[in-house]
Design an enzyme around this catalytic site. Structure first.
Site, PDB file in Angstrom:
ATOM      1  N   ASP A 203       0.835  -1.213   0.000  1.00 13.22           N
ATOM      2  CA  ASP A 203       0.000   0.000   0.000  1.00 13.22           C
ATOM      3  C   ASP A 203       0.869   1.262   0.000  1.00 13.22           C
ATOM      4  OD1 ASP A 203      -2.059   1.841   0.451  1.00 13.22           O
ATOM      5  OD2 ASP A 203      -2.344   1.297   2.565  1.00 13.22           O
ATOM      6  N   HIS A 376      -4.458   4.617   6.712  1.00 10.79           N
ATOM      7  CA  HIS A 376      -3.289   4.129   5.970  1.00 10.79           C
ATOM      8  C   HIS A 376      -1.997   4.540   6.660  1.00 10.79           C
ATOM      9  CE1 HIS A 376      -5.652   2.931   2.408  1.00 10.79           C
ATOM     10  NE2 HIS A 376      -6.444   3.910   2.801  1.00 10.79           N
TER      11      HIS A 376
END
Lengths: 565, 565
Positions: A203, A376
């Site tokens: 990611d 995130h």
């Protein structure tokens, strides 16, 4: 069986292809195919929402031509977690999959209504998986690892292949005090690193941010203060999938003797699903219906609402212009935007905030108080993943070009001290990465792109078509032009529908009646809505599409022009 | 004379009206009229740039109907500083003013080219003013106070009126270590507070930010590091009016043995004007022309460029798609965005960053390093102003509805402990605030709104018209629809121009030739430009407007639709 995979590239074994079909070059639309011999598996099947300058579509999913080219060989769809950018495309992808859908229970539960809506019963089965589960699919053996994110029940996927071990992180941050107590399995990543990993797919969303993102819990202090200080209702707008956030707010509401109302379709649906699965705990007597909000004293109510991105039809937008069925705010109430602004939505959010200011309602955002934390990992967390896994190859995923490029650069620096420094590959959507006896490299191109979904609700039926750009071009363009007096909100002159490439029998009558219909629709809106060009554009778009769909069966691109006079 | 003004409202004296004509309910367009008896003065005459969803216009200025209603009585225009949102409307406002234009020398110098372009020679004179200067205009006596901001030569204005003393802060932050050594005159504000101030009109731009904005100098450390670390060219995009920023960068360039190239029209013009006035010091031999950049080793060059907001035609956008005449970047060069993203520009800026990433160029933004600091005071600075001035009335200015509302709320808290707490008034554009024997209050409405400026450059002549929304509606709407293949960048099919309310002789030929013209224009663009819908939209808009203007003299609203196929 674990730990038996080769730590290096195998000579003679079947090559393995990674085929990114979405999410490498854009945010959203995450989807990665992995092929070896006659087996293809797919990790995630995401969607994205159209941008403001892409009107005329409701949803975008990846082009599925590559999967079509592997017809009969796609043997599993695996979901890492239940966010729309990972599951929104499932109804379109699943019909191409011969084998089961594997996903954590919460993601499965969130997919279920989508499948029902599309009348899909997937014969090969929907299989719940959890951390440490192992599944073998042809030449692949999959293992799942618990990671933390802004929602519960998220996993990374380990894929053992004939060429070596692949690690796909899914979305994650390293939340060291998770709300649900389910810890990020850092040790397992370290173990895999020690065993030897061929490639890490990680990611990249927050690579631009320095430091460590921080725990979901970090917002508790700010909300405690807001619950103490707010004399009226506290209205919190957040993503309905941010279940950790919802849990924190429900717990605090109970503590501060407030009832909780879940307001807006997504908020209602998701909170119900999560409760059913035990992923959201609402103490008895705390939840009330939106229609009950007016029956409780203001200072005893917490409203959790949709619309944190300024979406014109979401609950917060309606509340802001005093057009919500049950919620009327006063100067003693307070609104919190507990979400970041997705780039491109700033203006729409700004409009909502100005409407609220006009009512005298105080608004609290991320820039005032710590009312939001990202899901995130920031750059230190992403470096940590690299330091633990120490792969031979690194492939940044989930980001626009610049996030991927930056993540690639960071990876080179982080791994430069390793005995065998990591090689960085930077494919974009459609770039096939091949691993074989010669190592890993960009090898070929697969068809990749976007498919636009246009769903027009006609009456109760959600009538939906899958179209590529060429189809949309073929259905033509309709530009409704409406002039509105910015003081009074009255329509000036007669609206007109300009058309291109849109052929219908008796077009003149159709368009004239459409214009008349528009006048009627606009008259029914409140002055605040009529004098807000953003809201009017959205309303006109919806109404014209519905009208043309009903009368002609056609779905032209509808691009309203609202002139303020 | 100073200090002789009444500290309280005068009974029997002429009433004083504050008439906000712009900037109260929006960012930009700042303009405030003040009337007493038969004298009106105007503070600032700002413009604003259209939003992405307002194509068809180039500039927006306030509606001047109120000034027309005071015909023959407008006796001065006063500018607080030289930013576009305070001076951009001067060419339109000045013809309504019988008396002089008073402004700090730098602001005057920045206005001068605008006046020349519009062929305006203002008979009553352009009068430079400085801190502590006093000017009497009818019943008003004006005094100027030095404030600090992101550019040099900024003042606040004190207006002594028959009803009491008004203080208009202009734009400011409290920079305690100003680059030019010109200190914020905090003591004078304190003195006025002690004497008694009727009303404070204070900048609200950054009321949403907590703490103290910090000095312009705060970016030095980050740039020192970037100049040390960058092996190739350092390209810095910033506002060309941010002269303190330019000074810091020029000084560091000299220290690090780099030449400086000012690139882009605004950057060139503003740096020249500032140098002429001694407001920007460029050591001999440091500046080079943009055409000379290729002749110097990359690591010896610093480029200061326009385009920090992603403007499609600015230098940075051209550089990003490798379409700049002199600048071709390589992977060793580095680009810095030394500016904040103005809300609404995020997508355009993101596009530029992705183009740069595609070339392998590393981009540094505010979120990576401290390469930008705001020019507007944060909440602690705004509170400080209130604490010093302690006015009887407070009027927040310069902000959207929500900033004004928040500033109003903050002011109530800050002044609640005063023996006579400050009363807060919150007018929006067009709300007349009257001060008379009965105190201060919202009294009446003045005509207020926006005028759209449409300037089409036909050949060398800048042909400009002032139009209100009604005129634009009357000139019609043209929607060019172009389909572009997103892989190849080729035009698919034939572009079409849809029209509404646009009547021209021989319209069919005109539109067909326009479509052919468009095909030619698009063919001449590079593939990167053709496959970027944002850039294509802007290019098509410009070309179609120019074409229609030349052929018909009409200026319809041009709203391109670019379909990617």
């Amino acid at each position: 069986m674990l730990g038996s995979a080769p730590s290096d590239v195998s000579v003679g074994a079947l090559p393995v292809d990674l085929v990114p079909l979405g999410g490498l070059g854009e945010f959203g639309l995450n989807m990665m195919a992995i092929s070896c011999g006659d087996t293809t598996i797919v990790i995630d099947a995401g969607a994205m929402f159209p941008e403001a300058d892409q009107p005329g579509v409701d949803l975008i999913v990846p082009d599925l031509a590559y999967l079509e080219s592997r017809r009969g060989q796609v043997r599993a769809l695996v979901l890492t977690h239940g966010h729309e950018d990972h599951i929104g495309g499932v109804p379109y992808v699943l019909p191409h999959v011969l084998g089961p859908l594997y996903a954590p229970p919460l993601a499965l539960a969130l997919v279920q209504p989508k499948l029902e809506e599309h009348d899909i019963t997937h014969g090969p089965g929907l299989v719940p998986i959890g951390p440490n589960d192992v599944v073998t699919i042809g030449p692949f053996t999959l293992e799942f690892i618990r990671v933390t994110h802004s929602m519960p029940d998220c996993v990374a996927v380990v894929i053992r292949t004939p060429q070596g071990v692949l690690v796909h992180t899914g979305d994650f941050k390293v939340d060291q005090t998770p709300i649900d107590g389910e810890a990020f399995d850092l040790p397992r990543f370290a173990q895999l690193g020690a065993e030897g990993v061929l490639a890490l797919l990680c990611d990249s969303t927050n690579i631009d941010r320095s430091g460590f993102t921080g725990s979901e819990r970090d917002v508790e202090v700010a909300f405690e203060e807001l619950l103490t200080r707010t004399e009226g209702r506290l209205v919190v707008a957040t993503f309905s999938s941010s279940l950790h956030r919802l849990q924190i707010l429900v717990d605090l509401a109970a503590e501060f003797d407030r009832k909780v109302a879940f307001i807006g379709r997504g908020m209602n649906e998701n909170s119900q699903i999560a409760q059913r699965l035990g992923r959201l705990h609402v103490p008895t007597g705390v939840a009330i219906k939106d229609s009950d909000v007016p029956n409780f004293p203001a200072q005893e109510v917490l409203c959790l609402v949709t619309g944190s991105q300024g979406e014109p039809n979401a609950a917060l937008s309606r509340i802001a212009i005093n057009d919500h069925r049950y919620i009327r705010l006063t100067e003693r109430d307070r609104v919190v935007i507990s979400a970041r602004a997705i780039p491109g939505n700033e203006k729409a959010i700004g409009r909502v905030l100005n409407h609220l200011a006009r009512r005298g309602v105080e608004v609290v955002t991320e820039s005032d108080k710590h009312v939001h934390v990202s899901g995130h990992g920031a750059s230190e967390e992403l470096k940590l993943m690299l330091s633990l896994v120490r792969p031979r190859y690194f492939i940044p995923i989930h980001g626009e070009h610049r996030q991927l490029a930056r993540h690639a650069r960071v990876a080179k620096v982080v791994t430069s001290g390793l005995p065998k420094p990591t090689a960085v590959l930077m494919p974009l959507d459609g770039d096939i990465v091949r691993f074989d006896g010669e190592g890993g490299r960009l090898f070929d191109k697969a068809p990749a792109g976007r498919v636009l979904i246009d769903s027009t609700r006609v009456g109760a039926v959600n009538d939906e078509v899958l179209r590529d750009r060429r189809h949309i071009a073929a259905d033509g363009v309709v530009v409704p032009v409406v002039a509105i007096n910015r003081q009074t909100g009255e329509v000036e002159g007669v609206p007109e529908l300009l058309v291109r490439g849109f052929v219908a029998a008796d077009a003149a009558t159709l368009l004239a009646e459409g214009a008349a219909m528009l006048i009627g629709v606009i008259r029914q809106c409140g002055v605040e809505e009529r004098t807000d060009p953003g809201l009017m554009r959205e309303r006109i778009r919806t109404e014209v599409r519905r009208y043309l769909r009903k009368r002609t069966g056609r779905r032209p691109l509808v691009l309203p022009v609202v002139m303020e006079i």
